[in-house]
Design an enzyme around this catalytic site. Structure first.
Site, PDB file in Angstrom:
ATOM      1  N   GLY A  44       0.795  -1.236   0.000  1.00  0.00           N
ATOM      2  CA  GLY A  44       0.000   0.000   0.000  1.00  0.00           C
ATOM      3  C   GLY A  44       0.823   1.280   0.000  1.00  0.00           C
ATOM      4  O   GLY A  44       0.266   2.371  -0.066  1.00  0.00           O
ATOM      5  N   GLY A  45       2.139   1.159   0.081  1.00  0.00           N
ATOM      6  CA  GLY A  45       2.978   2.357   0.192  1.00  0.00           C
ATOM      7  C   GLY A  45       3.224   3.074  -1.121  1.00  0.00           C
ATOM      8  O   GLY A  45       3.524   4.269  -1.149  1.00  0.00           O
ATOM      9  N   GLY A  47       2.516   3.118  -5.759  1.00  0.00           N
ATOM     10  CA  GLY A  47       1.828   2.666  -6.977  1.00  0.00           C
ATOM     11  C   GLY A  47       0.338   2.415  -6.823  1.00  0.00           C
ATOM     12  O   GLY A  47      -0.401   3.225  -6.260  1.00  0.00           O
ATOM     13  N   ASP A  94       6.980  -8.362   5.349  1.00  0.00           N
ATOM     14  CA  ASP A  94       7.417  -9.013   4.119  1.00  0.00           C
ATOM     15  C   ASP A  94       6.480 -10.203   3.941  1.00  0.00           C
ATOM     16  O   ASP A  94       6.538 -11.156   4.726  1.00  0.00           O
ATOM     17  CB  ASP A  94       8.880  -9.472   4.259  1.00  0.00           C
ATOM     18  N   TYR A 176      -1.890 -11.412 -18.243  1.00  0.00           N
ATOM     19  CA  TYR A 176      -1.200 -12.624 -18.694  1.00  0.00           C
ATOM     20  C   TYR A 176      -1.248 -13.763 -17.662  1.00  0.00           C
ATOM     21  O   TYR A 176      -0.617 -14.798 -17.842  1.00  0.00           O
ATOM     22  CB  TYR A 176       0.234 -12.325 -19.153  1.00  0.00           C
ATOM     23  N   PRO A 217      -5.216  -6.061 -14.246  1.00  0.00           N
ATOM     24  CA  PRO A 217      -4.943  -4.814 -14.971  1.00  0.00           C
ATOM     25  C   PRO A 217      -4.014  -5.032 -16.155  1.00  0.00           C
ATOM     26  O   PRO A 217      -3.096  -5.850 -16.106  1.00  0.00           O
ATOM     27  CB  PRO A 217      -4.252  -3.921 -13.930  1.00  0.00           C
ATOM     28  N   GLY A 218      -4.254  -4.280 -17.199  1.00  0.00           N
ATOM     29  CA  GLY A 218      -3.274  -4.123 -18.268  1.00  0.00           C
ATOM     30  C   GLY A 218      -2.272  -3.070 -17.801  1.00  0.00           C
ATOM     31  O   GLY A 218      -2.225  -2.738 -16.611  1.00  0.00           O
ATOM     32  N   PRO A 219      -1.485  -2.495 -18.717  1.00  0.00           N
ATOM     33  CA  PRO A 219      -0.450  -1.565 -18.282  1.00  0.00           C
ATOM     34  C   PRO A 219      -0.976  -0.259 -17.689  1.00  0.00           C
ATOM     35  O   PRO A 219      -1.770   0.438 -18.311  1.00  0.00           O
ATOM     36  CB  PRO A 219       0.356  -1.301 -19.558  1.00  0.00           C
ATOM     37  N   ARG A 228      10.699  -1.989 -13.822  1.00  0.00           N
ATOM     38  CA  ARG A 228      11.103  -3.394 -13.928  1.00  0.00           C
ATOM     39  C   ARG A 228      10.597  -4.073 -15.192  1.00  0.00           C
ATOM     40  O   ARG A 228      11.101  -5.117 -15.599  1.00  0.00           O
ATOM     41  CB  ARG A 228      10.610  -4.162 -12.705  1.00  0.00           C
TER      42      ARG A 228
HETATM   43  N1  COA Z   1      17.296 -10.631 -13.851  1.00  0.00           N
HETATM   44  C1  COA Z   1      17.610 -11.847 -13.405  1.00  0.00           C
HETATM   45  N2  COA Z   1      17.634 -12.182 -12.071  1.00  0.00           N
HETATM   46  C2  COA Z   1      17.321 -11.213 -11.193  1.00  0.00           C
HETATM   47  C3  COA Z   1      16.967  -9.911 -11.596  1.00  0.00           C
HETATM   48  C4  COA Z   1      16.968  -9.626 -12.997  1.00  0.00           C
HETATM   49  N3  COA Z   1      16.629  -8.417 -13.488  1.00  0.00           N
HETATM   50  N4  COA Z   1      16.696  -9.179 -10.478  1.00  0.00           N
HETATM   51  C5  COA Z   1      16.863  -9.999  -9.431  1.00  0.00           C
HETATM   52  N5  COA Z   1      17.227 -11.217  -9.839  1.00  0.00           N
HETATM   53  C6  COA Z   1      17.559 -12.381  -9.022  1.00  0.00           C
HETATM   54  C7  COA Z   1      18.725 -12.072  -8.090  1.00  0.00           C
HETATM   55  O1  COA Z   1      19.961 -12.242  -8.743  1.00  0.00           O
HETATM   56  C8  COA Z   1      18.474 -13.077  -6.978  1.00  0.00           C
HETATM   57  O2  COA Z   1      18.869 -14.386  -7.340  1.00  0.00           O
HETATM   58  P1  COA Z   1      20.299 -15.015  -6.851  1.00  0.00           P
HETATM   59  O3  COA Z   1      20.277 -14.957  -5.360  1.00  0.00           O
HETATM   60  O4  COA Z   1      20.311 -16.405  -7.386  1.00  0.00           O
HETATM   61  O5  COA Z   1      21.360 -14.129  -7.456  1.00  0.00           O
HETATM   62  C9  COA Z   1      16.961 -13.134  -6.892  1.00  0.00           C
HETATM   63  O6  COA Z   1      16.468 -12.656  -8.139  1.00  0.00           O
HETATM   64  C10 COA Z   1      16.405 -12.283  -5.791  1.00  0.00           C
HETATM   65  O7  COA Z   1      16.847 -10.953  -6.006  1.00  0.00           O
HETATM   66  P2  COA Z   1      17.032  -9.913  -4.806  1.00  0.00           P
HETATM   67  O8  COA Z   1      17.411  -8.597  -5.400  1.00  0.00           O
HETATM   68  O9  COA Z   1      17.921 -10.493  -3.760  1.00  0.00           O
HETATM   69  O10 COA Z   1      15.545  -9.915  -4.227  1.00  0.00           O
HETATM   70  P3  COA Z   1      14.836  -8.870  -3.309  1.00  0.00           P
HETATM   71  O11 COA Z   1      13.986  -9.655  -2.409  1.00  0.00           O
HETATM   72  O12 COA Z   1      15.771  -7.878  -2.725  1.00  0.00           O
HETATM   73  O13 COA Z   1      13.916  -8.043  -4.364  1.00  0.00           O
HETATM   74  C11 COA Z   1      12.652  -8.149  -6.427  1.00  0.00           C
HETATM   75  C12 COA Z   1      12.819  -8.635  -4.995  1.00  0.00           C
HETATM   76  C13 COA Z   1      13.797  -8.686  -7.269  1.00  0.00           C
HETATM   77  C14 COA Z   1      11.306  -8.681  -6.960  1.00  0.00           C
HETATM   78  C15 COA Z   1      12.697  -6.591  -6.515  1.00  0.00           C
HETATM   79  O14 COA Z   1      12.565  -6.206  -7.855  1.00  0.00           O
HETATM   80  C16 COA Z   1      11.597  -5.973  -5.697  1.00  0.00           C
HETATM   81  O15 COA Z   1      11.815  -5.704  -4.524  1.00  0.00           O
HETATM   82  N6  COA Z   1      10.404  -5.746  -6.292  1.00  0.00           N
HETATM   83  C17 COA Z   1       9.240  -5.282  -5.569  1.00  0.00           C
HETATM   84  C18 COA Z   1       8.346  -4.416  -6.381  1.00  0.00           C
HETATM   85  C19 COA Z   1       8.052  -4.934  -7.741  1.00  0.00           C
HETATM   86  O16 COA Z   1       8.661  -5.830  -8.254  1.00  0.00           O
HETATM   87  N7  COA Z   1       7.098  -4.309  -8.373  1.00  0.00           N
HETATM   88  C20 COA Z   1       6.721  -4.648  -9.703  1.00  0.00           C
HETATM   89  C21 COA Z   1       5.425  -5.290  -9.721  1.00  0.00           C
HETATM   90  S1  COA Z   1       4.823  -5.356 -11.381  1.00  0.00           S
END
Ligand code: COA
Length: 312
Positions: A44-45, A47, A94, A176, A217-219, A228
């Protein structure tokens, strides 16, 4: 036709002009629709989660938002609360960690009471060729999206059942989740699981007064998602070109739909999966929809060719 196809660039035809579908950004539901209600929103923080919290709070809900980053949550909670005049609380959680989920839910109950609305919005995703993913990358996304949703739903659900209280659950997935998609395979797999979870519980826990619905949702442009999923910004135009409504969605539009689904106006909507994408999914999947690119002159030529085949 395909020889035309290689020459034609996307053009903005009438059907693709967004002037026909301007987004309405104001609240759809009457004031105070959520007066006396408690809403729990994961992610909720920022987007979409922040947008849904803002609307629910402005409609009278007492909101509790949860995510990993307590500083971000607190800043959002204070900002929304100062705008709406209604209390917004921040709880660090988390969703991958069932113990943290348990303590977050007990904090939710102690600061605000049992929730009437639960929005499973927290997500993790990034684009990547699947052969580049480590087991931990796979686990990270599926843990946040599927297990996180399951842990929150189970924990809150059990407390509600014990207290004999109902609630409206909503999950945010993606278009998707049904079709699958390359380059976001852990997300596609986990979101499909989230939809199965919600449809299953819509059937099973209706008897406890709980409803479960899903928005796909779509984009919608938010920093968290687009940084990302479109890190260079190169895909945005392409996305818009395949959305018949001619534009991306807005956070406010999503928030209005979410608020409606979680409100008492939707008390007979249960187990629904609602696509919310300006027509993107049907556009992508319709075999002949790329004919959108054909110009009037090219249609004249093709019509002539087709007419010539008459009787043959
Ligand atoms: N390509 C390939 N692997 C990736 C990657 C990328 N772009 N980004 C992260 N990874 C891998 C890491 O290398 C790690 O694997 P490993 O330990 O084998 O090296 C694993 O994914 C976990 O990554 P980490 O950065 O340690 O995870 P985190 O818990 O700190 O973060 C994510 C989680 C990666 C999902 C981060 O993008 C995030 O916090 N997202 C939250 C918000 C979000 O994604 N919003 C979009 C929703 S549409």
């Amino acid at each position: 036709f395909f020889s035309y196809g290689t020459k034609i660039l996307y053009q903005s035809s009438d059907a693709f002009q967004s002037k026909f579908f301007p987004p309405l950004q104001k609240a759809m539901l009457p004031p105070n629709s959520f007066q006396g209600k408690v809403a729990f929103i994961t992610g909720g923080g920022t987007g979409l989660g922040r947008g849904m919290t803002t609307l629910l709070s402005s409609l009278g809900a007492r909101c509790v938002i949860a995510s990993r980053k307590i500083d971000v949550l607190r800043a959002t909670a204070e900002h929304i609360s100062s705008q709406t005049g209604n209390e917004v609380r921040a709880v660090q959680c988390d969703v991958r960690d069932p113990d943290m989920v348990r303590s977050a839910v007990s904090e939710l109950i102690s600061v605000a009471g049992l929730p009437d609305v639960v929005i499973n919005n927290a997500a993790g995703n990034f684009i990547s060729p699947t052969e580049r993913l480590s087991p931990n990358a796979w686990r990270t996304i599926t843990d946040i999206v599927l297990n996180g949703t399951a842990f929150v739903t189970l924990e809150v659900g059990k407390q509600l059942i014990k207290a004999q209280r109902g609630a409206a659950f909503l999950a945010i997935t993606t278009i998707y989740a049904e079709s699958g998609s390359g380059f976001v395979v852990p997300s596609a797999s986990a979101k499909a699981g989230v939809e199965a979870l919600n449809k299953s519980l819509a059937a099973e826990w209706g008897r406890y007064g709980m409803r479960f619905n899903v928005i796909q949702p779509g984009p919608i442009k938010t920093k968290g998602a687009f940084s990302r999923l479109d890190p260079t910004g190169a895909f945005e135009k392409e996305m818009v070109n395949r959305i018949p409504c001619g534009r991306l969605g807005t956070v406010e539009e999503l928030a209005n739909l979410a608020a409606f689904l979680c409100s008492d106006y939707a008390s007979w909507i249960n187990g629904a999966v609602i696509r919310f994408d300006g027509g993107e999914e049907v556009f992508i999947s319709g075999e002949f929809n790329s004919l959108q690119k054909v110009t009037k002159e090219q249609w004249d030529t093709m019509e002539e060719l087709i007419r010539k085949t008459k009787g043959s």
